[in-house]
Design a protein around this motif. Structure first.
Motif, PDB file in Angstrom:
ATOM      1  N   LEU A 249       0.839  -1.220   0.000  1.00 22.52           N
ATOM      2  CA  LEU A 249       0.000   0.000   0.000  1.00 22.52           C
ATOM      3  C   LEU A 249       0.870   1.265   0.000  1.00 22.52           C
ATOM      4  CD1 LEU A 249      -2.943  -0.980   2.417  1.00 22.52           C
ATOM      5  CD2 LEU A 249      -2.740  -1.322  -0.042  1.00 22.52           C
ATOM      6  N   ASN A 250       1.945   1.188  -0.804  1.00 17.31           N
ATOM      7  CA  ASN A 250       2.860   2.330  -0.980  1.00 17.31           C
ATOM      8  C   ASN A 250       3.515   2.798   0.312  1.00 17.31           C
ATOM      9  OD1 ASN A 250       2.492   2.386  -3.747  1.00 17.31           O
ATOM     10  ND2 ASN A 250       0.754   3.782  -3.610  1.00 17.31           N
ATOM     11  N   ALA A 251       3.705   1.857   1.251  1.00 12.82           N
ATOM     12  CA  ALA A 251       4.402   2.234   2.492  1.00 12.82           C
ATOM     13  C   ALA A 251       5.747   2.851   2.135  1.00 12.82           C
ATOM     14  CB  ALA A 251       4.589   1.005   3.379  1.00 12.82           C
ATOM     15  N   LEU A 252       6.092   3.888   2.882  1.00 13.29           N
ATOM     16  CA  LEU A 252       7.264   4.713   2.546  1.00 13.29           C
ATOM     17  C   LEU A 252       8.501   4.166   3.264  1.00 13.29           C
ATOM     18  CD1 LEU A 252       5.360   8.075   3.108  1.00 13.29           C
ATOM     19  CD2 LEU A 252       5.860   7.001   0.885  1.00 13.29           C
ATOM     20  N   ASN A 253       9.331   3.442   2.531  1.00 13.90           N
ATOM     21  CA  ASN A 253      10.582   2.959   3.137  1.00 13.90           C
ATOM     22  C   ASN A 253      11.743   3.839   2.676  1.00 13.90           C
ATOM     23  OD1 ASN A 253      11.118   2.139   0.539  1.00 13.90           O
ATOM     24  ND2 ASN A 253      10.910  -0.051   0.947  1.00 13.90           N
ATOM     25  N   SER A 254      12.952   3.463   3.104  1.00 13.76           N
ATOM     26  CA  SER A 254      14.096   4.328   2.784  1.00 13.76           C
ATOM     27  C   SER A 254      14.371   4.373   1.280  1.00 13.76           C
ATOM     28  CB  SER A 254      15.344   3.873   3.553  1.00 13.76           C
ATOM     29  OG  SER A 254      15.436   2.483   3.514  1.00 13.76           O
ATOM     30  N   GLN A 255      14.046   3.296   0.575  1.00 14.68           N
ATOM     31  CA  GLN A 255      14.257   3.312  -0.881  1.00 14.68           C
ATOM     32  C   GLN A 255      13.289   4.286  -1.559  1.00 14.68           C
ATOM     33  OE1 GLN A 255      14.068  -0.515  -2.804  1.00 14.68           O
ATOM     34  NE2 GLN A 255      14.622   0.343  -4.798  1.00 14.68           N
ATOM     35  N   VAL A 256      12.037   4.306  -1.099  1.00 11.65           N
ATOM     36  CA  VAL A 256      11.067   5.258  -1.667  1.00 11.65           C
ATOM     37  C   VAL A 256      11.579   6.686  -1.468  1.00 11.65           C
ATOM     38  CG1 VAL A 256       8.710   6.175  -1.550  1.00 11.65           C
ATOM     39  CG2 VAL A 256       9.093   3.725  -1.237  1.00 11.65           C
ATOM     40  N   LEU A 257      12.065   6.973  -0.261  1.00  6.58           N
ATOM     41  CA  LEU A 257      12.565   8.324   0.009  1.00  6.58           C
ATOM     42  C   LEU A 257      13.722   8.664  -0.929  1.00  6.58           C
ATOM     43  CD1 LEU A 257      12.859  10.969   1.561  1.00  6.58           C
ATOM     44  CD2 LEU A 257      14.202   9.744   3.288  1.00  6.58           C
ATOM     45  N   LYS A 258      14.660   7.732  -1.054  1.00  4.21           N
ATOM     46  CA  LYS A 258      15.831   7.972  -1.918  1.00  4.21           C
ATOM     47  C   LYS A 258      15.384   8.240  -3.357  1.00  4.21           C
ATOM     48  CE  LYS A 258      19.699   5.273  -3.087  1.00  4.21           C
ATOM     49  NZ  LYS A 258      20.196   3.915  -3.017  1.00  4.21           N
ATOM     50  N   GLU A 259      14.457   7.432  -3.833  1.00  7.91           N
ATOM     51  CA  GLU A 259      14.018   7.583  -5.224  1.00  7.91           C
ATOM     52  C   GLU A 259      13.191   8.864  -5.412  1.00  7.91           C
ATOM     53  OE1 GLU A 259      12.329   3.916  -6.708  1.00  7.91           O
ATOM     54  OE2 GLU A 259      14.158   2.790  -6.261  1.00  7.91           O
ATOM     55  N   LEU A 260      12.349   9.168  -4.424  1.00  4.81           N
ATOM     56  CA  LEU A 260      11.548  10.412  -4.506  1.00  4.81           C
ATOM     57  C   LEU A 260      12.470  11.632  -4.562  1.00  4.81           C
ATOM     58  CD1 LEU A 260       8.553  10.326  -1.981  1.00  4.81           C
ATOM     59  CD2 LEU A 260       8.474  10.942  -4.394  1.00  4.81           C
TER      60      LEU A 260
ATOM     61  N   THR B 217       1.471  11.202  -6.710  1.00  8.94           N
ATOM     62  CA  THR B 217       0.239  10.447  -6.506  1.00  8.94           C
ATOM     63  C   THR B 217       0.568   9.011  -6.101  1.00  8.94           C
ATOM     64  OG1 THR B 217      -1.957  10.057  -7.462  1.00  8.94           O
ATOM     65  CG2 THR B 217      -0.081   9.670  -8.922  1.00  8.94           C
ATOM     66  N   GLY B 218      -0.491   8.233  -5.810  1.00  9.90           N
ATOM     67  CA  GLY B 218      -0.299   6.827  -5.463  1.00  9.90           C
ATOM     68  C   GLY B 218      -1.248   5.991  -6.304  1.00  9.90           C
ATOM     69  N   SER B 219      -1.919   5.025  -5.680  1.00 11.19           N
ATOM     70  CA  SER B 219      -2.881   4.201  -6.419  1.00 11.19           C
ATOM     71  C   SER B 219      -4.288   4.598  -5.989  1.00 11.19           C
ATOM     72  CB  SER B 219      -2.653   2.724  -6.112  1.00 11.19           C
ATOM     73  OG  SER B 219      -3.032   2.466  -4.771  1.00 11.19           O
ATOM     74  N   GLU B 220      -5.293   3.953  -6.584  1.00  8.09           N
ATOM     75  CA  GLU B 220      -6.665   4.280  -6.186  1.00  8.09           C
ATOM     76  C   GLU B 220      -6.944   3.779  -4.761  1.00  8.09           C
ATOM     77  OE1 GLU B 220      -9.578   3.865  -9.278  1.00  8.09           O
ATOM     78  OE2 GLU B 220     -11.222   3.928  -7.829  1.00  8.09           O
ATOM     79  N   LYS B 221      -6.247   2.695  -4.343  1.00 11.81           N
ATOM     80  CA  LYS B 221      -6.491   2.180  -2.986  1.00 11.81           C
ATOM     81  C   LYS B 221      -5.684   2.947  -1.926  1.00 11.81           C
ATOM     82  CE  LYS B 221      -6.731  -1.662   0.120  1.00 11.81           C
ATOM     83  NZ  LYS B 221      -6.564  -3.035   0.464  1.00 11.81           N
ATOM     84  N   ALA B 222      -4.469   3.357  -2.304  1.00 15.29           N
ATOM     85  CA  ALA B 222      -3.641   4.018  -1.295  1.00 15.29           C
ATOM     86  C   ALA B 222      -2.708   5.037  -1.927  1.00 15.29           C
ATOM     87  CB  ALA B 222      -2.811   2.997  -0.524  1.00 15.29           C
ATOM     88  N   PHE B 223      -2.781   6.250  -1.404  1.00 16.01           N
ATOM     89  CA  PHE B 223      -1.722   7.221  -1.712  1.00 16.01           C
ATOM     90  C   PHE B 223      -0.467   6.665  -1.043  1.00 16.01           C
ATOM     91  CE2 PHE B 223       0.688  11.054  -0.379  1.00 16.01           C
ATOM     92  CZ  PHE B 223       0.961  11.560  -1.639  1.00 16.01           C
ATOM     93  N   ALA B 224      -0.516   6.498   0.270  1.00 21.09           N
ATOM     94  CA  ALA B 224       0.525   5.779   1.015  1.00 21.09           C
ATOM     95  C   ALA B 224      -0.028   5.491   2.408  1.00 21.09           C
ATOM     96  CB  ALA B 224       1.804   6.585   1.119  1.00 21.09           C
ATOM     97  N   ALA B 225       0.106   4.216   2.841  1.00 26.02           N
ATOM     98  CA  ALA B 225      -0.456   3.815   4.140  1.00 26.02           C
ATOM     99  C   ALA B 225       0.525   4.059   5.277  1.00 26.02           C
ATOM    100  CB  ALA B 225      -0.892   2.356   4.095  1.00 26.02           C
ATOM    101  N   GLY B 226       1.487   4.937   5.052  1.00 21.57           N
ATOM    102  CA  GLY B 226       2.367   5.322   6.156  1.00 21.57           C
ATOM    103  C   GLY B 226       3.813   5.009   5.890  1.00 21.57           C
ATOM    104  N   ALA B 227       4.639   5.360   6.878  1.00 18.98           N
ATOM    105  CA  ALA B 227       6.029   4.917   6.839  1.00 18.98           C
ATOM    106  C   ALA B 227       6.000   3.391   6.925  1.00 18.98           C
ATOM    107  CB  ALA B 227       6.779   5.505   8.024  1.00 18.98           C
TER     108      ALA B 227
END
Ligand code: CAA
Length: 257
Positions: A25-36, A55-65
């Motif tokens: 659900l697009n949880a934000l890990n360290s790789q997401v941060l690096k890529e963002l 943006t994220g998906s229709e189900k989740a923008f991001a369900a948290g860290a």
């Protein structure tokens, strides 16, 4: 850079970043941060880009860290690496950024949306700071930005109970600028972003800087800052062009100078 957790596209003058960890659900890990950060910096450096959409998906923008990534951390590890401080780099993006939020925007997801300049929400969006349910509290700006955006009562309610609020409530309390149907969310955000990108880039960047200053300073200092920036705009070719175009009843041709 090859991205694994986000999708990066250019649409006209808009940089579109889509969080892409659907199984988490697009949880934000360290790789997401690096890529963002890499994608944002690349768009910042690109003269052809005038606005960003996240943006994220229709189900989740991001369900948290990412809870599973941080679960085993010790205090000293978190302290020494200054865990989450990297997100401040994301907020240093000087070009306008829109968050297009559908589904869950929880914890770090809500905090990421609030790091953008404004939020367009799908009517199925759900915002919340549920960290209290995990035995912690917001750590990516939620206790500060949410309180400034929606006021103490609502921020306390959300942070202390961990409840979610729907898009209508989020719009009512000022967290969200507009609500659209989920199927047109990205299209509407891109339209708004394209509109911004068609204006003078230095004017848009200075306007963003001035509005953000309202959250950092006193009214008197903020007004002085606004006026100084406004004065400096008379040095822009785009100011001459924009005002001439109005007087001549034609469309302006901004050159970002
Ligand atoms: N971190 C890691 N993984 C997550 C996650 C998160 N924040 N949120 C969801 N996932 C994972 C789930 O573990 C699950 O993985 P598996 O299939 O491997 O089990 C997958 O995503 C799908 O999730 P669910 O099965 O739980 O989906 P659901 O539709 O039943 O529920 C939900 C959706 C209500 C959003 C639920 O996933 C949920 O409560 N997620 C956690 C929300 C949360 O607490 N966020 C705050 C995180 S802490 C934080 O953000 C700190 C901060 O201040 C920055």
């Amino acid at each position: 850079m090859a991205y694994e957790t986000i999708l990066v596209e250019t649409r006209g003058k808009v940089g579109l970043i889509t969080l892409n960890r659907p199984k988490a659900l697009n949880a934000l890990n360290s790789q997401v941060l690096k890529e963002l950060l890499a994608a944002t910096r690349a768009f910042e450096a690109d003269d052809g880009i005038g606005c960003l959409v996240v943006t994220g998906s229709e189900k989740a923008f991001a369900a948290g860290a990412d809870i599973k990534e941080m679960q085993a951390k010790s205090y000293v590890e978190a302290y020494l690496e200054d865990f989450f401080a990297g997100w401040e780099d994301f907020t240093r993006c000087r070009k306008p950024m829109i968050a297009a939020v559908a589904g869950y925007a929880l914890g770090g997801g809500c905090e990421l949306a609030m790091m953008c300049d404004f939020i367009i929400a799908a009517d199925n969006a759900k915002f919340g700071q549920p960290e209290i349910t995990l035995g912690v509290m917001p750590g990516m700006g939620g206790s500060q930005r949410l309180t400034r955006f929606v006021g103490k009562a609502k921020a306390m309610d959300l942070v202390l109970t961990g409840r979610m609020m729907d898009a209508a409530e989020a719009e009512r309390c000022g967290l969200v600028s507009r609500i659209v149907a989920p199927e047109v969310l990205v299209e509407e955000a891109l339209k708004a972003a394209q509109k911004i990108a068609d204006f003078s880039l230095p004017a848009a960047m200075m306007a963003k800087e001035a509005v953000n200053r309202a959250y950092e300073t006193t009214l008197a200092e903020g007004l002085r800052f606004e006026r100084r920036l406004f004065h400096s705009m008379f040095a822009l070719e785009d100011q001459k062009e924009g005002m001439a175009a109005f007087a001549e009843k034609r469309k302006p041709n901004f050159v970002n100078r």
